[in-house]
Structures are given as C-alpha cells and as structure tokens.
Design an enzyme around this catalytic site. Sequence first.
Site, short mmCIF file in Angstrom:
data_model
loop_
_atom_site.label_atom_id
_atom_site.label_comp_id
_atom_site.label_asym_id
_atom_site.label_seq_id
_atom_site.Cartn_x
_atom_site.Cartn_y
_atom_site.Cartn_z
N ASN A 1 3.94 -11.59 4.93
CA ASN A 1 2.86 -12.59 4.98
C ASN A 1 2.67 -13.15 3.57
OD1 ASN A 1 1.78 -9.68 4.73
ND2 ASN A 1 0.14 -10.90 3.82
N MET B 1 0.82 -1.23 0.00
CA MET B 1 0.00 0.00 0.00
C MET B 1 0.84 1.27 0.00
SD MET B 1 -2.60 -1.23 3.00
CE MET B 1 -3.25 -2.91 3.08
N HIS C 1 -2.47 -7.01 10.68
CA HIS C 1 -1.34 -6.08 10.81
C HIS C 1 -0.29 -6.59 11.79
CE1 HIS C 1 0.74 -2.33 10.41
NE2 HIS C 1 0.54 -1.94 11.65
N1 HPA Z 1 -1.42 -6.72 1.32
C1 HPA Z 1 -1.23 -5.38 1.22
N2 HPA Z 1 -0.32 -4.72 1.94
C2 HPA Z 1 0.45 -5.43 2.78
C3 HPA Z 1 0.31 -6.81 2.93
C4 HPA Z 1 -0.67 -7.49 2.17
O1 HPA Z 1 -0.85 -8.71 2.25
N3 HPA Z 1 1.23 -7.20 3.84
C5 HPA Z 1 1.90 -6.08 4.22
N4 HPA Z 1 1.43 -5.00 3.58
#
Ligand code: HPA
Length: 278
Positions: free
Chosen positions: A238, A214, A252
């Site tokens: 992740n 993002m 988060h």
């Molecule tokens: N999606 C979007 N932004 C992120 C993610 C995700 O899985 N992990 C860390 N920032």
Amino acid sequence: MQNKAEYEQAVAVIRSRTQQETGIGLVLGSGLGELARTLDDAVTIPYGEIPGWPQSTVVGHSGELVIGRFEGCWVVAQRGRAHYYEGYTMWQVTFPIRVMYMLGVRTLILTNAAGGLNTGYKTGDIMLLNDHINLVGMTGHNPLMGPNDDSVGPRFPGMTHTYDRALRHLAHQVADEAGIKLHEGVYVCLSGPSYETPAEIRMLRIWGADAVGMSTVHEVLAARHMGMRVLAFSAITNEAIDDPDFETDTNHQEVLDAGKVIVPKLTTILRGVVRTLA
Ligand code: HPA
C-alpha cells in the site's frame, strides 16, 4: 537470549521429523506464505507442535515450519511469523531465528509487507532493504537486551553491514534478468498494530525511511548477533497516506490482496538467489 535448553527442545522436535541440514532460512510475511507451498519433498510442522515456538494470531499468517527443497537447495521456511504487537516478548519473537541457526541456517532471507513511504514506490512493487531504522529498539525494546551469552554473539554487535552487500547485488542481478523492478531502500520498524497517522508518515519520510512495517528488524538483530548473512525484501502492499483528508484508510485486506500480486515476482527473485547460492 533465553535459556539454550529451550531452543534445544525445539530443535529436538524438528529433528525428530527430519534430519535434513538446511543452510538457508526463509521468513515469509503477510500474504507471502504461499511460496512455502512450492517447496519439494517438504516436511511441514505446525508451530503448535514445536515447544516454545510463538504462533501468529494474524489473518494471512499461517503457522507452520516447512523444510524442503527450493531450486534443489534444502531450506527451512517460516510460513507466517509472530509479531511484537501480538503481545509476545522480543525473545519470543526472535526464538524462531535462534532455532533456525541451530538447524544450520547461516543465510537468512526475510520478507515482509510494508507501506511505501517513498513517493516513487507503487503498490505491488518490491524493495530490497539496504538499511533499517529500528524505532521500536530506539524506544527501549530490543531483542538483544538482557543477559548476553558471549558464546552465541557479542554484547554490542555492529549494525553497519546488516544487509549483506553481495546478496543484495545478487538479488538485483536476478531481478534485472527477470525484468522485475527492484527498489532498494530503508525500512523503518514500528510496533503497530495501528497503522501510522499522516503526520507520522510525513515524519518518517523526513527521517529517510522508504518503507514502513511492523516486523523483520527484531529478527534481523538476532540473526546478525549470531553472524548470519541477511537479505530482506519488503512487498509494498500500500502507499502510505500523508494527508488526513484523503478519502480512504489503510487496511489489512488491501495488504493481503497486494501480497498475492507480489508473490510470483518475489518467488522468481528468491528462486534465482537460492539457485545461485546452492
Ligand atoms: N504500515 C505499517 N505496516 C504495514 C503497512 C503500513 O502501511 N503495510 C503493510 N504493513
């Protein structure tokens, strides 16, 4: 781009704390700000003390600008960044990059936390960006929209060579020497703050993206507009979930926890890169 006077006010406040010239800028994303603590002879300025500077409201993003020596080289580091989803305008989100340029930064190194789309990526891995998909920009939200100051950068900047090839090569060399696995791939930028649905994850994969996040892309556009050299890393915090029946959800806290594991590896890579540039 905004009124130059607004940037100049921010520069004046920073200059009143330190006169140090800095050629390299670092942007430290979610959970990665700890790296700024390792700077020597550091001058730290809370974002709230710099006029016009957007503050991050997100847990895991501290809000301070740190100017110090990293591997003997003077750098200016953003410990935490503001995001578009926090309600800032694109101009506000890219304000710090414009100011960094005025402080002398010509090489910008950005980091972010991202979800791994590529099934070969595991939590704790690092990806070097070699390209991006600006999904937010494609939907009409680009920080370069609005009046253009031709003395700052061109109206229609090219984006073919966005992520500097020589810097990417250097990052791989450093990672190889340190025995750190470094992927290279395409980052797709979404606005957030909601994480993706499984259907969106499957779509992003088909589009050719390897990691999703993002941030970063707006800042990169501003940097390239001014001709900075750019190097960027995604900490894979992740693995993206592509099945609606999967038992857990993205959150988060896992992003912050994984960030902590990645910091030492990323620090080693950044140290090696900056040492060579110095
Ligand atoms: N999606 C979007 N932004 C992120 C993610 C995700 O899985 N992990 C860390 N920032």
